[in-house]
Motif scaffolding. Sequence first.
Motif, mmCIF file in Angstrom:
data_model
loop_
_atom_site.group_PDB
_atom_site.id
_atom_site.type_symbol
_atom_site.label_atom_id
_atom_site.label_comp_id
_atom_site.label_asym_id
_atom_site.label_seq_id
_atom_site.Cartn_x
_atom_site.Cartn_y
_atom_site.Cartn_z
ATOM 1 N N GLU A 12 0.884 -1.312 -0.085
ATOM 2 C CA GLU A 12 -0.061 -0.123 0.134
ATOM 3 C C GLU A 12 0.770 1.360 0.126
ATOM 4 O O GLU A 12 0.645 2.072 -0.614
ATOM 5 C CB GLU A 12 -0.790 -0.021 1.396
ATOM 6 N N LEU A 17 -2.105 3.715 -2.054
ATOM 7 C CA LEU A 17 -3.456 3.580 -1.697
ATOM 8 C C LEU A 17 -3.676 2.609 -0.943
ATOM 9 O O LEU A 17 -2.926 1.431 -0.646
ATOM 10 C CB LEU A 17 -4.442 3.508 -3.175
ATOM 11 N N THR A 18 -4.933 2.459 -0.320
ATOM 12 C CA THR A 18 -5.407 1.564 0.507
ATOM 13 C C THR A 18 -6.100 0.529 -0.397
ATOM 14 O O THR A 18 -7.123 0.775 -1.324
ATOM 15 C CB THR A 18 -6.433 2.066 1.492
ATOM 16 N N ALA A 84 -10.802 1.032 -6.562
ATOM 17 C CA ALA A 84 -9.879 1.646 -5.741
ATOM 18 C C ALA A 84 -8.782 2.861 -6.290
ATOM 19 O O ALA A 84 -8.389 3.554 -5.611
ATOM 20 C CB ALA A 84 -9.210 0.599 -4.649
ATOM 21 N N VAL A 85 -8.271 2.094 -7.469
ATOM 22 C CA VAL A 85 -7.397 3.189 -7.974
ATOM 23 C C VAL A 85 -7.985 4.194 -8.588
ATOM 24 O O VAL A 85 -7.383 5.323 -8.379
ATOM 25 C CB VAL A 85 -6.807 2.198 -9.165
ATOM 26 N N ALA A 88 -8.372 6.590 -5.672
ATOM 27 C CA ALA A 88 -7.342 7.375 -5.193
ATOM 28 C C ALA A 88 -6.614 8.108 -6.157
ATOM 29 O O ALA A 88 -6.042 9.252 -5.570
ATOM 30 C CB ALA A 88 -6.127 6.258 -4.859
ATOM 31 N N ARG A 89 -6.909 8.124 -7.310
ATOM 32 C CA ARG A 89 -6.279 8.966 -8.354
ATOM 33 C C ARG A 89 -7.195 10.444 -8.408
ATOM 34 O O ARG A 89 -6.564 11.295 -9.138
ATOM 35 C CB ARG A 89 -6.120 8.347 -9.865
ATOM 36 N N ALA A 95 -1.438 7.609 -8.013
ATOM 37 C CA ALA A 95 -1.812 6.525 -7.242
ATOM 38 C C ALA A 95 -1.868 5.113 -8.031
ATOM 39 O O ALA A 95 -2.475 5.067 -9.294
ATOM 40 C CB ALA A 95 -3.181 6.738 -6.461
#
Length: 442
Positions: A12, A17-18, A84-85, A88-89, A95
């Motif tokens: 991570e 990112l998580t 998720a990506v 985060a971006r 990210a």
Amino acid sequence: MNVAASLLSLVEDSLGLTLPIRLRAWDGSEAGVPGAPVVVIRSKRALRHVMWQPGELGVARAYVQGDLDVEGDLGDGLRAMWDAVRDARVADPAAGRPRIGPKQVARAAALALRLGLVGRRPPAPDAESNLTGELHSKERDQAAISHHYDLSNDFYELILDPTMAYSSGFHVTPGMTLEEAQTAKLHLVCRKLGLRPGMKMVDIGSGWGSLTLFAAEHYGVHVTGVTLSVEQRDYVLGRAAERGLADRVDVSLRHFRDLEASGVHDDDIDAIASIEMGEHVGDEEYVVFVDSIHRYLKPGGRALIQQMSRSNDAPGDRPGGGPFIETYIAPDMHMKPLAKTIGLIAASGLEIRDVQAMREHYPQTVAGWAERLEDRWDAAVKLIGEENARVWRLYLAGGALAFEENRMGVDQILAVKPSARGVSGMPSSPLAWLPGTDMIDR
């Protein structure tokens, strides 16, 4: 030490990112989001793959060899990762892309020593391609095609529908079966080409003969097919003989640049189809490809190219679809944005008459193949081995998601070779080829 927690924290930090996953390590330790898709690291070799080959290819090698796995639906797991990506971006455009700085290197090295991960580079899976020679030479093109398509005719019969169509179907209604969608696609192609009994047709990249056999049997045309796969050629000729179509079907092991040797002459062909073969033609070679189509067609002859595309052409993008696809599935594949493909076709002198986007149809088609693979998993493993079966599981899950999220597309491009006076002979409306309508302006 919680091995899973240590590994997840390192990953991570490197990605920025998580991750929406639950991680389980080989020692039974777990970390991450409860109830999320579970990623299982079965052995230390999985991490050695990633250490020696950071990124997508290292992860793919670990998955293919069974050292890395996902419990539950693989597609759902990949979908959660991409979501998720994207999230985060919004805050950090970088990210999701590995950040391998001094801090990450030092941390990874310390953890590797502590866990006993340091060791020799693991051998790559046997399923990887290993091409040599000049890019897009005839010999290398044949080797690239053979790597994927000569895997096993019995395996492809296992996962494809009875038409043996290995391309996107045409899902006119959501409830269509795989065979119904492929049959609808074959009729659509034949109607767009305006096929009539006695016509001469060329099928470039004829595969297992889904279109070749269908056009000969249902539309009465004589079809010359070409493929670079020995398995495919033998399969089609066998089926043509069984169906009494040997006098209307001629399939040879030949590069598209050698069509003259199959009796194809300039200004002599009524219709040419290329169904998801153009992606295997290199960027520079594509000009030769479409110029050849123009040259062989009669004035008024039509061409139908169904071809996959990528959504953009930004610097750094990989035209083959990424390390996994390029290494395991389609080495040397070169996808172009749709606009570029249309420009190259038009530059050959062909007139573009219709473009039909079929991007949403591909995930439905792939879902049918994936279901058949899972239902026949043990038989697939017996035919092609577990590594290759796992390649296909990952390929289908990832491929469906790429089309679903508009990172890849597929389109049918219909073109015609006008006469010297500009006469096309085309119908005045696309209703002429749409299902459930009369063939107007025939």
